[in-house]
Enzyme design. Structure first.
Site, short mmCIF file in Angstrom:
data_model
loop_
_atom_site.label_atom_id
_atom_site.label_comp_id
_atom_site.label_asym_id
_atom_site.label_seq_id
_atom_site.Cartn_x
_atom_site.Cartn_y
_atom_site.Cartn_z
N CYS A 400 0.83 -1.22 0.00
CA CYS A 400 0.00 0.00 0.00
C CYS A 400 0.86 1.26 0.00
O CYS A 400 0.43 2.29 -0.51
CB CYS A 400 -0.86 0.12 1.25
SG CYS A 400 -1.76 -1.31 1.70
N1 LIG Z 1 -3.74 -0.57 -0.86
C1 LIG Z 1 -4.15 -0.56 0.37
N2 LIG Z 1 -4.52 -1.69 0.98
N3 LIG Z 1 -4.23 0.60 1.03
C2 LIG Z 1 -4.58 0.76 2.37
C3 LIG Z 1 -5.19 2.09 2.60
C4 LIG Z 1 -5.56 2.35 4.03
C5 LIG Z 1 -6.30 3.63 4.22
N4 LIG Z 1 -6.42 3.98 5.59
C6 LIG Z 1 -7.67 3.56 3.59
O1 LIG Z 1 -8.58 3.15 4.27
O2 LIG Z 1 -7.88 3.89 2.48
#
Ligand SMILES: NC(=[NH2+])NCCC[C@H](N)C(=O)O
Length: 410
Positions: A400
Site C-alpha cells: 500500500c
Molecule cells: N492498498 C491498500 N490496501 N491501502 C490501504 C489504505 C488504508 C487507508 N487507511 C484507507 O482506508 O484507504
C-alpha cells in the site's frame, strides 16, 4: 526482454523493481483527532516522528536493493513549477475542500499563494488547516459555521503515504482513480497534476486508462498486474464492478492484456482492497488471507475482438484459475497466519498479506507479522523486514505504501 523506454513501465507484480513512488508521512498525521478518525479512514493516531523514521527505513531498504525512490510531494511541486500552474492548482484544490465562504476561500488562497516555495505549499495542502490558523473578518457562511465542534477548515489527507491507491500503474500508463471516500478523492488531484504537467510524467508521456472524473469507483489497492496478460481487480468496498468492466474494455484496446480477473472480496473495512488479502510474491506463489477463500467468486473478462468484452464466472478452485491464467503447472497459496484463525486475523489486520514484491521471490514485509513471515520464509521467499509499528495504524503495509513506476520485464 524489452528495454524500459517509457516513464511508466509495469507489466507484472514481481518483475525487478527499478523505480517507485512514495510519500513521506508529514504533518497531515498531526491533524488526526480521535473523534474524526473514521471519516479519515484511520484507526489510531501514529507518532509522526517514529512514523517518519520507519518510513525512511522502508525507503532505505528499497534503495539498498537498487531501487530508485521518488516522492509524490516532490513530483507535484516540480509539475506545478514546470508548467507555472500554481494558481490553477490552488483553485482546484480549494474547490475540493468543501469550504463555502467566499471570504475564507480568499484567505486560504492568499495564504497558499504567498508561500514562495512550491514544495512547502504542496505539503501545506496535504496537512490541512485548523480553525485556529486562519481568521477572516466577517463574511462567514452559515455552512462553515454550524459545525462548531469540528476543528478544521480544511481536512488533512493522512492517507497520502498509501501511494498505491489514488492512481495505479500498468503497462505504460495509469488509472487515475475515482475513490470511495471524499477524503481520498482529494488525493487524486496530485496525480492529475503530475500526469498533466510533470516534465517527465506529464503531457501525454503516460497513458491514461481511467479518470478521476468518472462516476464509478476504483482504487489502486484493488489493481494487481499478475502478468503482461492478466490484470486482477478486486470488487470491494472501494471498487465497483462497473469500473472493472469499463477498464477492461479500454485495456484490451490499448495494451496487450488478455484477461481481467474480477475477484469479489465483499465490502468490508478490514479487507478494504484486494491487496489486503491477496498479493503475488513469485511466479507461482501468492499470499492469501484464509477468511476470503471460502466464498471467493472470480469472473474472467476477455476481449471479444470487436470492442466488447465477454464475462464468465470461473468454476474452478483459485489455485487452478491462477495457474491457468499464468501458464504455470500449479501455484501455491501461502496462507496468512498459517492455518491458525487467530494469527491469521491478527496479522491480516496488520497487513501480513500486504507484501511488496521487489523481484521474483523477494518481498518487503512488516517485521511484526512473525507467524506469516515464518511461513513465507519456509516457502522459500527472501524477506526484507521493515518496522511498521506506527505506519500500520493507518491500515496499510509495504504494498500500500508504494507505487511502482518501473519494473523490469520477466
Ligand atoms: N492498498 C491498500 N490496501 N491501502 C490501504 C489504505 C488504508 C487507508 N487507511 C484507507 O482506508 O484507504
Amino acid at each position: 526482454m524489452s528495454e524500459i523506454t517509457r516513464p511508466i513501465h509495469v507489466k507484472s507484480e514481481i518483475g525487478p523493481l527499478k523505480k517507485v513512488l512514495l510519500h513521506r508521512p508529514g504533518k497531515e498525521l498531526e491533524n488526526l483527532v480521535p473523534d474524526f478518525l473514521e471519516r479519515l479512514l484511520f484507526d489510531d493516531i501514529p507518532y509522526l516522528e517514529d512514523a517518519q523514521a520507519e518510513h525512511d527505513a522502508f525507503a532505505d531498504a528499497l534503495r539498498e536493493n537498487g531501487i530508485e525512490v521518488l516522492y509524490l510531494e516532490k513530483l507535484v511541486a516540480e509539475a506545478i513549477d514546470a508548467a507555472d500552474v500554481k494558481e490553477a492548482f490552488v483553485d482546484e484544490w480549494l474547490a475540493e475542500t468543501g469550504v463555502q465562504s467566499e471570504a475564507m476561500l480568499k484567505a486560504l488562497k492568499d495564504y497558499l499563494l504567498a508561500m514562495d516555495d512550491t514544495y512547502e505549499m504542496v505539503l501545506k495542502t496535504m496537512e490541512g488547516f485548523r480553525k485556529t490558523e486562519i481568521e477572516v473578518e466577517g463574511g462567514k457562511s452559515l455552512s462553515d459555521l454550524y459545525e462548531t465542534d469540528y476543528p478544521f477548515i480544511v481536512d488533512p489527507m493522512p492517507n497520502l503515504y498509501f501511494t498505491r491507491d489514488p492512481f495505479a500503474t500498468m503497462y505504460n500508463g495509469v488509472t487515475l482513480n475515482h475513490m470511495y471516500s471524499d477524503t481520498r478523492n482529494r488525493e487524486t488531484l496530485y496525480g492529475k497534476y503530475i500526469f498533466d504537467h510533470h516534465p517527465e510524467y506529464g503531457n501525454g508521456q503516460v497513458d491514461r486508462f481511467y479518470n478521476r472524473e468518472e462516476s464509478t469507483r476504483i482504487e489502486g489497492g484493488d489493481e494487481l498486474v499478475l502478468s503482461k496478460d492478466v490484470l486482477a481487480v478486486g470488487i470491494s468496498q472501494r471498487t465497483d464492478a462497473r469500473s472493472i468492466e469499463k477498464l477492461a474494455g479500454r485495456l484490451f484496446e490499448e495494451t496487450e492484456f488478455k484477461h481481467v480477473l474480477a475477484f469479489l472480496i465483499g465490502e468490508n473495512r478490514k479487507f478494504m482492497h484486494l491487496d489486503t488479502v491477496f498479493t503475488m510474491v513469485d511466479y507461482d506463489k501468492f499470499t492469501i488471507h484464509p477468511e476470503i477463500e471460502g466464498g471467493l467468486k472470480v469472473w474472467d473478462i476477455t476481449p471479444n475482438g470487436d470492442g466488447t468484452v465477454n464475462i464468465e464466472e470461473t468454476e474452478d478452485k483459485l489455485e487452478n484459475i491462477l495457474a491457468e491464467a499464468l501458464g504455470q503447472e500449479k501455484v501455491q497459496l501461502i496462507r496468512c497466519g498459517g492455518g491458525d484463525p487467530v494469527a491469521a486475523a491478527r496479522e491480516q489486520w496488520n497487513d501480513g498479506s500486504n507484501t511488496l514484491t521487489i523481484a521474483p521471490g523477494v518481498v518487503v514485509v512488516y517485521d511484526r507479522n512473525t507467524v506469516t513471515n515464518k511461513i513465507l520464509a519456509e516457502a522459500g521467499l527472501k524477506l526484507i523486514k521493515v518496522r511498521g509499528s506506527e505506519l500500520v495504524r493507518g491500515r496499510g503495509g509495504p504494498r500500500c505504501m508504494s507505487m511502482p513506476l518501473q519494473r523490469e520485464d520477466i
